[in-house]
Design a protein around this motif. Sequence first.
Motif, short mmCIF file in Angstrom:
data_model
loop_
_atom_site.label_atom_id
_atom_site.label_comp_id
_atom_site.label_asym_id
_atom_site.label_seq_id
_atom_site.Cartn_x
_atom_site.Cartn_y
_atom_site.Cartn_z
N ARG A 1 0.84 -1.21 0.00
CA ARG A 1 0.00 0.00 0.00
C ARG A 1 0.87 1.26 0.00
NH1 ARG A 1 -2.67 -3.93 2.97
NH2 ARG A 1 -4.78 -4.30 2.23
N ASP A 2 1.86 1.22 -0.88
CA ASP A 2 2.87 2.27 -0.96
C ASP A 2 2.26 3.57 -1.49
OD1 ASP A 2 5.00 3.90 -1.52
OD2 ASP A 2 6.13 2.39 -2.66
N LYS A 3 2.13 4.57 -0.62
CA LYS A 3 1.51 5.84 -1.01
C LYS A 3 2.33 6.57 -2.07
CE LYS A 3 -1.03 6.86 3.24
NZ LYS A 3 -0.59 5.76 4.14
N SER A 4 3.65 6.33 -2.06
CA SER A 4 4.48 7.05 -3.03
C SER A 4 4.25 6.53 -4.45
CB SER A 4 5.96 6.93 -2.65
OG SER A 4 6.39 5.59 -2.79
N ALA A 5 3.58 5.38 -4.55
CA ALA A 5 3.29 4.85 -5.89
C ALA A 5 2.04 5.48 -6.50
CB ALA A 5 3.12 3.33 -5.82
N ASP A 6 1.24 6.16 -5.66
CA ASP A 6 0.00 6.75 -6.16
C ASP A 6 0.32 7.77 -7.26
OD1 ASP A 6 -1.32 5.23 -4.35
OD2 ASP A 6 -1.96 6.88 -3.06
N GLY A 7 -0.46 7.69 -8.34
CA GLY A 7 -0.23 8.62 -9.45
C GLY A 7 0.74 8.06 -10.48
#
Length: 363
Positions: free
Chosen positions: A28-34
């Motif tokens: 659930r890596d937030k830095s991967a969003d987008g």
Amino acid sequence: MNIRPAPTLYTSPPLVADDPRWARIVERDKSADGQFWYSVSTTGIYCRPSCPSRTANPKNVALHDTLESARATGFRPCRRCNPEGPSLECGNAALIAKACRIIEESEEEPSLEELAATVDRSPSYFHRMFKTSTGLTPKAYATSQRAKKVRAGLETGTSVTEAMYDAGFNSSGRFYEKSTGMLGMTPTQYRAGGANEEIKFAVGQSYLGAILVASSTKGVASILLGDDPDELVRDLQDRFPKARLIGMDREYEALIARVCGFVENPSVGLDLPLDVRGTAFQRRVWQVLQEIPVGARVSYSEIARRIGSPSATRAVAGACAANNIAVAIPCHRVVRNDGALSGYAWGVERKRALLDRESPQTA
Ligand SMILES: [Zn+2]
């Protein structure tokens, strides 16, 4: 020999599970969003990588480099991670920033329920979200903000009482009950301002009423006289606004007994180091005061002459009034030219009692 489990066999090529992006979805890596999106064929939705939903079976997952590609599946956007809207983290950050402003600007500490209602979330959800984002509970954040206000107030030189009211405390009892813990809450920040020194204190009784003795690691920093022990503690905090006041412990009883003995009979002397703090001018005055023998009285103008500033009589009186260490720095021995007692920071009656005791025959 090693017995290993048989490798998992996939019905379709294990492309997604082998893709490095899959690990970011699992985490659930937030830095991967987008950067990419994924769709799940069994549920018919598409998500951003940080979606908090249960991890799908990778064999049902397709990865998409663009949002258009995810939409092209014909699936619907996930309600939990809202891949079409601002990221969950961004949305929460905005709500948390709002809650932080409310906490900072409130006179009284808002309740968890009030805060949650202003950002339209349930109290438990808001609490969790706030803590995840800031590392603090809303209550701890509110406390730290108050401590910050108190410190800021104290460091600009306002009195403890003003700083206390400015920080939203409406009773000094509550403030003093909390202040030690509060001011110690972010010791590094506070120390950065040259503060967070520990001052130990205890209150005893003498023939002059309550007597507070406070000391730093360097020596006796304050001796205060008064009627009300609580007022003496407040006075101490006013005099040492940045210090952390530590109430008396066992070994301190011996010290206060010695100081009380000295106040009862100054001629025995106080063989304890003093931690004298003041401006250069004040220290010059206090140095001269310490040279006045027990039983003697000296006028303000004489002190001014002795420090080499004969016109500074008023400033000498100011330095006497600012004395932190009653009796040991004997400002009570300074009187007006005509012999009148003039003022005394701890009450003119105490000044009279001290002088009477030192020289009963001339009183
Ligand atoms: Zn989702």
